[in-house]
Motif scaffolding. Structure first.
Motif, PDB file in Angstrom:
ATOM      1  N   SER A 115       0.834  -1.200   0.000  1.00 59.22           N
ATOM      2  CA  SER A 115       0.000   0.000   0.000  1.00 59.22           C
ATOM      3  C   SER A 115       0.868   1.249   0.000  1.00 59.22           C
ATOM      4  CB  SER A 115      -0.915  -0.005   1.226  1.00 59.22           C
ATOM      5  OG  SER A 115      -1.631   1.204   1.324  1.00 59.22           O
ATOM      6  N   ALA A 116       1.963   1.205   0.754  1.00 55.11           N
ATOM      7  CA  ALA A 116       2.802   2.401   0.891  1.00 55.11           C
ATOM      8  C   ALA A 116       3.600   2.712  -0.373  1.00 55.11           C
ATOM      9  CB  ALA A 116       3.750   2.230   2.077  1.00 55.11           C
ATOM     10  N   GLY A 117       4.109   1.679  -1.031  1.00 54.91           N
ATOM     11  CA  GLY A 117       5.006   1.922  -2.155  1.00 54.91           C
ATOM     12  C   GLY A 117       4.431   1.665  -3.525  1.00 54.91           C
ATOM     13  N   GLY A 118       3.284   0.951  -3.616  1.00 53.23           N
ATOM     14  CA  GLY A 118       2.760   0.590  -4.925  1.00 53.23           C
ATOM     15  C   GLY A 118       3.664  -0.429  -5.606  1.00 53.23           C
ATOM     16  N   GLY A 119       3.537  -0.578  -6.904  1.00 53.68           N
ATOM     17  CA  GLY A 119       4.374  -1.540  -7.612  1.00 53.68           C
ATOM     18  C   GLY A 119       3.999  -1.634  -9.080  1.00 53.68           C
ATOM     19  N   THR A 120       4.823  -2.347  -9.828  1.00 55.60           N
ATOM     20  CA  THR A 120       4.609  -2.519 -11.264  1.00 55.60           C
ATOM     21  C   THR A 120       4.757  -3.987 -11.626  1.00 55.60           C
ATOM     22  OG1 THR A 120       5.455  -0.299 -11.742  1.00 55.60           O
ATOM     23  CG2 THR A 120       5.399  -1.869 -13.569  1.00 55.60           C
ATOM     24  N   LEU A 121       3.818  -4.508 -12.418  1.00 55.05           N
ATOM     25  CA  LEU A 121       3.884  -5.868 -12.932  1.00 55.05           C
ATOM     26  C   LEU A 121       4.008  -5.794 -14.451  1.00 55.05           C
ATOM     27  CD1 LEU A 121       2.175  -6.122 -10.156  1.00 55.05           C
ATOM     28  CD2 LEU A 121       1.469  -8.337 -11.076  1.00 55.05           C
ATOM     29  N   THR A 122       4.840  -6.637 -15.010  1.00 50.44           N
ATOM     30  CA  THR A 122       4.967  -6.715 -16.468  1.00 50.44           C
ATOM     31  C   THR A 122       4.833  -8.168 -16.899  1.00 50.44           C
ATOM     32  OG1 THR A 122       7.375  -6.930 -16.355  1.00 50.44           O
ATOM     33  CG2 THR A 122       6.473  -4.702 -16.562  1.00 50.44           C
ATOM     34  N   ALA A 123       4.219  -8.364 -18.047  1.00 52.53           N
ATOM     35  CA  ALA A 123       4.048  -9.721 -18.584  1.00 52.53           C
ATOM     36  C   ALA A 123       4.016  -9.643 -20.101  1.00 52.53           C
ATOM     37  CB  ALA A 123       2.766 -10.357 -18.055  1.00 52.53           C
ATOM     38  N   THR A 124       4.392 -10.738 -20.721  1.00 53.83           N
ATOM     39  CA  THR A 124       4.325 -10.854 -22.179  1.00 53.83           C
ATOM     40  C   THR A 124       3.588 -12.130 -22.527  1.00 53.83           C
ATOM     41  OG1 THR A 124       6.429  -9.689 -22.435  1.00 53.83           O
ATOM     42  CG2 THR A 124       5.638 -10.954 -24.317  1.00 53.83           C
ATOM     43  N   GLY A 125       2.499 -11.975 -23.286  1.00 51.03           N
ATOM     44  CA  GLY A 125       1.693 -13.128 -23.645  1.00 51.03           C
ATOM     45  C   GLY A 125       2.371 -13.998 -24.691  1.00 51.03           C
ATOM     46  N   ALA A 126       1.781 -15.150 -24.953  1.00 51.74           N
ATOM     47  CA  ALA A 126       2.348 -16.096 -25.917  1.00 51.74           C
ATOM     48  C   ALA A 126       2.452 -15.499 -27.313  1.00 51.74           C
ATOM     49  CB  ALA A 126       1.501 -17.370 -25.942  1.00 51.74           C
ATOM     50  N   ASN A 127       1.576 -14.539 -27.645  1.00 54.28           N
ATOM     51  CA  ASN A 127       1.612 -13.929 -28.985  1.00 54.28           C
ATOM     52  C   ASN A 127       2.532 -12.715 -29.061  1.00 54.28           C
ATOM     53  OD1 ASN A 127       0.170 -12.101 -27.499  1.00 54.28           O
ATOM     54  ND2 ASN A 127      -1.557 -11.960 -28.926  1.00 54.28           N
ATOM     55  N   LEU A 178      -3.784   0.810  -2.829  1.00 52.88           N
ATOM     56  CA  LEU A 178      -4.321  -0.339  -2.108  1.00 52.88           C
ATOM     57  C   LEU A 178      -4.538   0.017  -0.648  1.00 52.88           C
ATOM     58  CD1 LEU A 178      -1.988  -3.131  -3.543  1.00 52.88           C
ATOM     59  CD2 LEU A 178      -4.260  -2.461  -4.360  1.00 52.88           C
ATOM     60  N   ALA A 179      -5.650  -0.436  -0.097  1.00 51.99           N
ATOM     61  CA  ALA A 179      -5.916  -0.199   1.322  1.00 51.99           C
ATOM     62  C   ALA A 179      -4.968  -1.004   2.201  1.00 51.99           C
ATOM     63  CB  ALA A 179      -7.366  -0.554   1.649  1.00 51.99           C
ATOM     64  N   SER A 180      -4.490  -2.145   1.707  1.00 49.56           N
ATOM     65  CA  SER A 180      -3.530  -2.975   2.430  1.00 49.56           C
ATOM     66  C   SER A 180      -2.661  -3.695   1.400  1.00 49.56           C
ATOM     67  CB  SER A 180      -4.250  -3.987   3.325  1.00 49.56           C
ATOM     68  OG  SER A 180      -5.088  -4.833   2.559  1.00 49.56           O
ATOM     69  N   ASP A 181      -1.546  -4.254   1.853  1.00 46.74           N
ATOM     70  CA  ASP A 181      -0.658  -4.973   0.942  1.00 46.74           C
ATOM     71  C   ASP A 181      -1.393  -6.153   0.321  1.00 46.74           C
ATOM     72  OD1 ASP A 181       1.096  -3.168   1.962  1.00 46.74           O
ATOM     73  OD2 ASP A 181       2.345  -4.619   3.029  1.00 46.74           O
ATOM     74  N   GLN A 182      -1.176  -6.378  -0.965  1.00 47.73           N
ATOM     75  CA  GLN A 182      -1.885  -7.437  -1.685  1.00 47.73           C
ATOM     76  C   GLN A 182      -0.933  -8.131  -2.658  1.00 47.73           C
ATOM     77  OE1 GLN A 182      -5.064  -8.515  -1.614  1.00 47.73           O
ATOM     78  NE2 GLN A 182      -6.119  -6.962  -0.409  1.00 47.73           N
ATOM     79  N   THR A 183      -1.129  -9.435  -2.814  1.00 50.60           N
ATOM     80  CA  THR A 183      -0.441 -10.156  -3.875  1.00 50.60           C
ATOM     81  C   THR A 183      -1.305 -10.062  -5.128  1.00 50.60           C
ATOM     82  OG1 THR A 183       0.667 -11.674  -2.361  1.00 50.60           O
ATOM     83  CG2 THR A 183       0.456 -12.371  -4.657  1.00 50.60           C
ATOM     84  N   ILE A 184      -0.776  -9.407  -6.154  1.00 46.82           N
ATOM     85  CA  ILE A 184      -1.511  -9.146  -7.394  1.00 46.82           C
ATOM     86  C   ILE A 184      -1.024 -10.117  -8.467  1.00 46.82           C
ATOM     87  CG2 ILE A 184      -2.125  -7.421  -9.116  1.00 46.82           C
ATOM     88  CD1 ILE A 184      -3.036  -6.786  -6.243  1.00 46.82           C
ATOM     89  N   THR A 185      -1.979 -10.694  -9.197  1.00 44.05           N
ATOM     90  CA  THR A 185      -1.647 -11.592 -10.308  1.00 44.05           C
ATOM     91  C   THR A 185      -2.213 -11.025 -11.603  1.00 44.05           C
ATOM     92  OG1 THR A 185      -1.633 -13.541  -8.875  1.00 44.05           O
ATOM     93  CG2 THR A 185      -1.874 -13.927 -11.244  1.00 44.05           C
ATOM     94  N   MET A 186      -1.362 -10.964 -12.623  1.00 44.45           N
ATOM     95  CA  MET A 186      -1.777 -10.507 -13.952  1.00 44.45           C
ATOM     96  C   MET A 186      -1.564 -11.657 -14.935  1.00 44.45           C
ATOM     97  SD  MET A 186      -0.645  -7.118 -16.158  1.00 44.45           S
ATOM     98  CE  MET A 186       1.112  -7.468 -16.155  1.00 44.45           C
ATOM     99  N   THR A 187      -2.671 -12.115 -15.525  1.00 43.02           N
ATOM    100  CA  THR A 187      -2.627 -13.256 -16.441  1.00 43.02           C
ATOM    101  C   THR A 187      -3.059 -12.823 -17.838  1.00 43.02           C
ATOM    102  OG1 THR A 187      -3.240 -14.716 -14.598  1.00 43.02           O
ATOM    103  CG2 THR A 187      -3.432 -15.608 -16.838  1.00 43.02           C
ATOM    104  N   PRO A 188      -2.187 -12.946 -18.834  1.00 41.45           N
ATOM    105  CA  PRO A 188      -2.598 -12.614 -20.209  1.00 41.45           C
ATOM    106  C   PRO A 188      -3.779 -13.470 -20.658  1.00 41.45           C
ATOM    107  CG  PRO A 188      -0.206 -12.799 -20.063  1.00 41.45           C
ATOM    108  CD  PRO A 188      -0.761 -13.308 -18.755  1.00 41.45           C
ATOM    109  N   VAL A 189      -4.595 -12.907 -21.527  1.00 48.37           N
ATOM    110  CA  VAL A 189      -5.765 -13.598 -22.082  1.00 48.37           C
ATOM    111  C   VAL A 189      -5.507 -13.840 -23.563  1.00 48.37           C
ATOM    112  CG1 VAL A 189      -8.222 -13.378 -22.611  1.00 48.37           C
ATOM    113  CG2 VAL A 189      -7.333 -12.609 -20.387  1.00 48.37           C
ATOM    114  N   SER A 190      -5.688 -15.072 -23.997  1.00 50.10           N
ATOM    115  CA  SER A 190      -5.407 -15.404 -25.399  1.00 50.10           C
ATOM    116  C   SER A 190      -6.622 -15.230 -26.303  1.00 50.10           C
ATOM    117  CB  SER A 190      -4.885 -16.837 -25.502  1.00 50.10           C
ATOM    118  OG  SER A 190      -5.804 -17.753 -24.922  1.00 50.10           O
ATOM    119  N   SER A 191      -7.837 -15.317 -25.750  1.00 44.97           N
ATOM    120  CA  SER A 191      -9.048 -15.104 -26.544  1.00 44.97           C
ATOM    121  C   SER A 191     -10.209 -14.825 -25.604  1.00 44.97           C
ATOM    122  CB  SER A 191      -9.366 -16.323 -27.418  1.00 44.97           C
ATOM    123  OG  SER A 191      -9.669 -17.442 -26.607  1.00 44.97           O
ATOM    124  N   VAL A 192     -11.280 -14.230 -26.139  1.00 44.17           N
ATOM    125  CA  VAL A 192     -12.475 -13.922 -25.354  1.00 44.17           C
ATOM    126  C   VAL A 192     -13.685 -14.432 -26.124  1.00 44.17           C
ATOM    127  CG1 VAL A 192     -13.844 -12.148 -24.212  1.00 44.17           C
ATOM    128  CG2 VAL A 192     -11.358 -11.883 -24.375  1.00 44.17           C
TER     129      VAL A 192
END
Length: 657
Positions: A185-197, A210-224
């Motif tokens: 929450s205090a420092g924030g953060g950056t996530l980077t990812a590269t999808g299969a394509n 964030l109101a409190s520290d959190q483990t954030i997950t970013m998952t690329p999406v291949s289709s919708v």
């Protein structure tokens, strides 16, 4: 006048706000009595942002002179002052002697949020509430005729929520390229990812989002699957799903090949692919989305026909509806239309929720979330200077303060009056939210720590019997250990210490009889720490935004250190209090952190707990009268060295006033 909070005055000048929000003065018998003798009727019709001339006569019908005051004006649907009235401003009124009156006028603009409504003009004397009057119930007077505020270009009242025809899509996750990171929450953060394509994603979460520290997950999406848009350009699923952000996070999508931003559309789908809808892209920044909560977000190719189909698939959530309509107006470069829809959404969704939250804290989180999401969307897209939305955006900080202050006061009151210690969690959450939003709660900022006070009462009566040659020695003690406990550094952790107090200390010899004791001595105080676990169940009504809570009885594990004491008698030293814990509670004993101090701690489980709000007693643990050996050495018998003990522990909630 029986006053109510006029929090929406934050839309106007600070001096006016101060006047409208002031607390009521005490009624003074035989004192002044300010009333509005006459109110000029408004025009039959006006448009928003049009100038409106207000005129009234304020009179002192009391028996004493009245100090200088202000007369406040509102647009009211029912002639009675209430929290949903729309404030217009206030004019100064000089001091009035008994029986005297003063006419005056004020020129104001018709607020955009009044669009499409019919209102009485309401004038209320002593708008500051500072004059001590003989009556506080006769300050207001309404016009006899109504003013109709034309909707003009603003959508008619009740435009939101729209009739929904929601669609659920199915994102295919590229889990092999998912990334996770603990974001503080205090420092924030950056996530980077590269999808299969080869599409590259960057999620930037600022400090304080964030109101409190959190483990954030970013998952690329291949289709919708099920999307009405064209080919997917790029999308990610962000978890925890539905997590509300206190500051906007930025998602940047960079595909492996160049994409014409004019030919794509942003979209959003909630957890499980629900409520698919269009989502606005940040203007002039490429494929960049400012996010206010976590869900599935991305962009896809979009023809005009595909966008029209998407607009027919209206989401069910009002916020998603506004996002979809906003995305379409911005995509078509209709800046004016965006501002008008923003006003309609504020009027139909945000403002009613804020009005409820100003008096009922069960709406506080929803109201702050809606208000924050709305205002940040305006600012993220660069529309805060628009003449329609500017007064509304400028009023947001004041509304944050009013909502959170009301929440803190109501929760603290329940903490004090009902001993509802589940309010500790809510108070601390409100304090954290206020800190992130830059809200100064004043004295209310300490309500969480004041609520988080406890007391552990330990009562022990014991008799120790020892054989000393042909004599038998018996020591009787009574000990009360009352430990005040306050919140520790972590949420839910409470600690405290105090010195045990002896209520009885007597020694008798079989042949020598009873003799006076020399006294007692405390070498080390008692200490306690514990964690209260509340599985607070919250359910948000999707229609009203009200959050209902169910709080079951807590679970409690308490770590008690009795300290180190001595009982002195005729040159001899006894340690009955310590012996009770060392030998009678050996199964609960944990190793001393410092063997040199000879201090033991005891983890006490299996408490009888009581529901929050049922009274000050939180939990109780009793040890029935029992007899055991003082020593663990083999051959210990009752004739050699025995202790008889009765102990009761009671944990009380003791909030500070």
């Amino acid at each position: 006048m029986a006053r109510i909070p006029i929090e929406k005055c934050a839309l106007f000048a600070a001096t006016v706000c101060a006047a409208l929000l002031a607390a009521p003065a005490a009624v003074a018998a035989g004192g002044p009595d300010l009333v509005v003798g006459a109110v000029q009727n408004p025009p039959a019709k006006l448009s928003v942002l049009a100038r409106l001339s207000l005129r009234d006569t304020t009179k002192n019908k009391g028996k004493r002179a009245a100090a200088a005051s202000q007369t406040a004006y509102f647009l009211s649907t029912d002639r009675k002052q209430s929290v949903d009235d729309i404030p217009l401003g206030a004019r100064k009124v000089r001091g009035l002697r008994a029986g005297k009156s003063k006419a005056g006028s004020l020129r104001v603009k018709v607020p955009a949020v009044a669009a499409g409504g019919r209102y009485y003009l309401l004038a209320c004397a002593d708008g500051q509430g500072k004059v001590q009057e003989s009556s506080e119930k006769d300050n207001c007077r309404a016009s006899s005729k109504k003013l109709k505020v034309n909707a003009g270009a603003i959508p008619k009242r009740g435009y939101f929520p729209r009739r929904s025809h929601s669609r659920t899509v199915t994102p295919a996750l590229d889990s092999a390229h998912a990334v996770s990171s603990l974001v503080t929450s205090a420092g924030g953060g950056t996530l980077t990812a590269t999808g299969a394509n080869g599409t590259h994603y960057t999620l930037a979460i600022p400090a304080g989002a964030l109101a409190s520290d959190q483990t954030i997950t970013m998952t690329p999406v291949s289709s919708v699957a099920g999307s009405p848009l064209g080919n997917l350009v790029g999308a990610v699923q962000l978890t925890p799903g539905g997590l509300q952000l206190l500051k906007s996070a930025t998602l940047t999508i960079v595909p492996p090949t160049t994409v014409n931003v004019k030919n794509v559309a942003g979209f959003n789908a909630y957890e499980g692919g629900q409520d698919f809808g269009l989502y606005p892209l940040d203007r002039g920044r490429g494929i960049v989305m400012s996010l206010h909560h976590f869900s599935t977000d991305g962009v896809a190719d979009a023809t005009a026909a595909q966008v029209r189909v998407s607009l027919l698939l209206m989401p069910s959530r009002p916020q998603a509806q506004w996002q979809q309509i906003s995305a379409n107006t911005l995509r078509s470069r209709n800046v004016a239309a965006f501002a008008l829809v923003a006003v309609a959404y504020y009027r139909d969704v945000v403002q009613p929720l804020v009005d409820k939250a100003l008096t009922d804290d069960s709406y506080a989180e929803s109201a702050v979330g809606e208000l924050d999401g709305w205002s940040r969307a305006i600012q993220d897209l660069g529309f805060e200077g628009n003449q329609y939305v500017k007064p509304l955006v400028e009023g947001v900080p004041k509304l944050y303060t009013d909502i959170l202050l009301n929440a803190a006061n109501q929760r603290y009151k329940r903490c004090l009056q009902k001993n509802d210690l589940s309010e500790i969690v809510r108070l601390l959450a409100a304090e954290r939210e206020a800190a992130v939003l830059g809200v100064n709660l004043g004295a209310a900022a300490d309500f969480g720590s004041k609520c988080a006070h406890f007391e552990l009462d330990v009562t022990t009566t014991a008799e120790e019997k020892q054989l000393t040659g042909d004599n038998e020695l018996m020591a009787d003690i009574g000990v009360e250990d009352d430990l005040p406990i306050a919140a520790g550094g972590a949420l839910g952790l409470y600690t405290g210490e105090a010195s045990p107090k002896y209520t009885n200390w007597q020694v008798s010899l079989k042949y020598g009889g009873s003799r006076p004791t020399s006294g007692t001595f405390v070498d080390e105080p008692s200490k306690v720490n514990f964690v209260l676990n509340y599985n607070i169940v919250e359910q948000k009504d999707p229609q009203t935004g009200q959050i209902r809570r169910w709080v079951p009885e807590p679970s409690l594990a308490l770590d008690f250190n009795p300290g180190k004491t001595r009982e002195l008698y005729s040159g001899l030293t006894f340690t009955v209090w310590n012996n009770v814990w060392r030998f009678g509670h050996a199964a609960e004993r944990v190793a001393a952190p410092d063997p040199a101090l000879d201090l033991d701690s005891y983890v006490l489980d299996n408490w009888q707990t009581f529901p929050p709000g049922s009274g000050p007693l939180v939990a109780m643990k009793s040890y029935p009268t029992r007899t055991y050996c003082r020593s663990a050495a083999p051959g210990c018998t009752q004739s050699a060295d025995m202790i008889t003990e009765t102990t009761t522990l009671k944990l009380y909630h003791r909030p500070q006033p």
